[in-house]
Scaffold this motif. Structure first.
Motif, PDB file in Angstrom:
ATOM      1  N   GLN A 284      -8.979   6.638  -9.712  1.00  0.00           N
ATOM      2  CA  GLN A 284      -7.842   5.894 -10.256  1.00  0.00           C
ATOM      3  C   GLN A 284      -8.233   5.555 -11.564  1.00  0.00           C
ATOM      4  OE1 GLN A 284      -7.711   1.918  -8.149  1.00  0.00           O
ATOM      5  NE2 GLN A 284      -5.482   1.977  -8.955  1.00  0.00           N
TER       6      GLN A 284
ATOM      7  N   SER B 244       0.663  -1.234  -0.100  1.00  0.00           N
ATOM      8  CA  SER B 244      -0.110   0.161   0.024  1.00  0.00           C
ATOM      9  C   SER B 244       0.816   1.453  -0.006  1.00  0.00           C
ATOM     10  CB  SER B 244      -0.788   0.024   1.185  1.00  0.00           C
ATOM     11  OG  SER B 244      -0.201   0.043   2.399  1.00  0.00           O
TER      12      SER B 244
ATOM     13  N   MET C  34     -12.794   5.413  -6.313  1.00  0.00           N
ATOM     14  CA  MET C  34     -12.156   4.436  -5.780  1.00  0.00           C
ATOM     15  C   MET C  34     -13.377   4.024  -4.414  1.00  0.00           C
ATOM     16  SD  MET C  34      -8.381   5.622  -5.539  1.00  0.00           S
ATOM     17  CE  MET C  34      -7.748   4.354  -4.787  1.00  0.00           C
ATOM     18  N   THR C  35     -13.399   2.925  -4.037  1.00  0.00           N
ATOM     19  CA  THR C  35     -14.280   2.483  -3.033  1.00  0.00           C
ATOM     20  C   THR C  35     -14.020   3.100  -1.689  1.00  0.00           C
ATOM     21  OG1 THR C  35     -14.573   0.246  -4.207  1.00  0.00           O
ATOM     22  CG2 THR C  35     -15.400   0.421  -1.899  1.00  0.00           C
TER      23      THR C  35
ATOM     24  N   SER D 142     -13.816   6.115  -0.438  1.00  0.00           N
ATOM     25  CA  SER D 142     -12.963   7.209  -0.585  1.00  0.00           C
ATOM     26  C   SER D 142     -13.703   8.498  -0.532  1.00  0.00           C
ATOM     27  CB  SER D 142     -12.038   7.172  -2.000  1.00  0.00           C
ATOM     28  OG  SER D 142     -12.775   7.486  -3.035  1.00  0.00           O
TER      29      SER D 142
ATOM     30  N   LEU E 257      -5.819   8.562   1.935  1.00  0.00           N
ATOM     31  CA  LEU E 257      -6.314   7.095   1.507  1.00  0.00           C
ATOM     32  C   LEU E 257      -5.129   6.199   1.487  1.00  0.00           C
ATOM     33  CD1 LEU E 257      -9.133   5.926   0.743  1.00  0.00           C
ATOM     34  CD2 LEU E 257      -8.318   6.208  -1.476  1.00  0.00           C
ATOM     35  N   ASN E 258      -5.263   4.847   1.751  1.00  0.00           N
ATOM     36  CA  ASN E 258      -3.925   4.135   1.710  1.00  0.00           C
ATOM     37  C   ASN E 258      -4.298   2.653   0.874  1.00  0.00           C
ATOM     38  OD1 ASN E 258      -3.868   5.090   4.787  1.00  0.00           O
ATOM     39  ND2 ASN E 258      -1.989   5.245   3.810  1.00  0.00           N
ATOM     40  N   PRO E 259      -4.557   2.875  -0.480  1.00  0.00           N
ATOM     41  CA  PRO E 259      -4.878   1.794  -1.341  1.00  0.00           C
ATOM     42  C   PRO E 259      -3.681   0.525  -1.313  1.00  0.00           C
ATOM     43  CG  PRO E 259      -4.483   3.634  -2.629  1.00  0.00           C
ATOM     44  CD  PRO E 259      -4.137   4.043  -1.276  1.00  0.00           C
TER      45      PRO E 259
END
Length: 131
Positions: A75, A54, A86-87, A89, A95-97
């Motif tokens: 994204q 991540s 992004m889900t 968000s 955010l930490n995808p």
């Protein structure tokens, strides 16, 4: 409460012989957005990362002190040709995808009152080759 020369404690559901009770609802909010909002400057913690790890996306410089504004991260995995939301968000500044492929990111701001949409700068990450 001071009633006819004496201090008295009144309860919300109690009764009393004189006067009236009034309830008010006050909605305190920021002034409404009236057009395009400043989407700020997006930052990314890494520009090259191993797949499955991540990173951190941050944009704390966007306009926020107006009612009617919503923001979410987007994204693109095809070089910016198309973007997807992004889900989970919406309303998040950080955010930490988990990264699975090279991607670009940006913050999208919408003034829900006028329908104006603005975007932050784009930040990108590439995938490192395995050792």
């Amino acid at each position: 409460m001071y009633i006819y020369g004496t201090w008295s404690t009144m309860t919300p559901c109690g009764s009393y012989s004189y006067g009236e009770t009034e309830d008010y609802l006050v909605d305190l909010s920021y002034a409404p957005c009236a057009g395009p909002a400043n989407a700020g400057i997006a930052e990314i913690s890494d520009t090259s990362i191993c797949a499955g790890y991540s990173l951190t996306l941050t944009d704390t410089t966007h306009e926020r002190l107006r009612s009617g504004l919503i923001w979410s991260w987007q994204q693109s995995t095809n070089g910016g040709a198309s973007w997807s939301n992004m889900t989970n968000s919406t309303g998040k500044d950080t955010l930490n995808p988990v990264i699975t492929q090279a991607s670009r990111f940006r913050l999208r701001m919408i003034c829900t009152i006028t329908g104006d949409t603005t975007y932050s700068n784009e930040v990108s990450v590439s995938i490192q080759l395995p050792y």
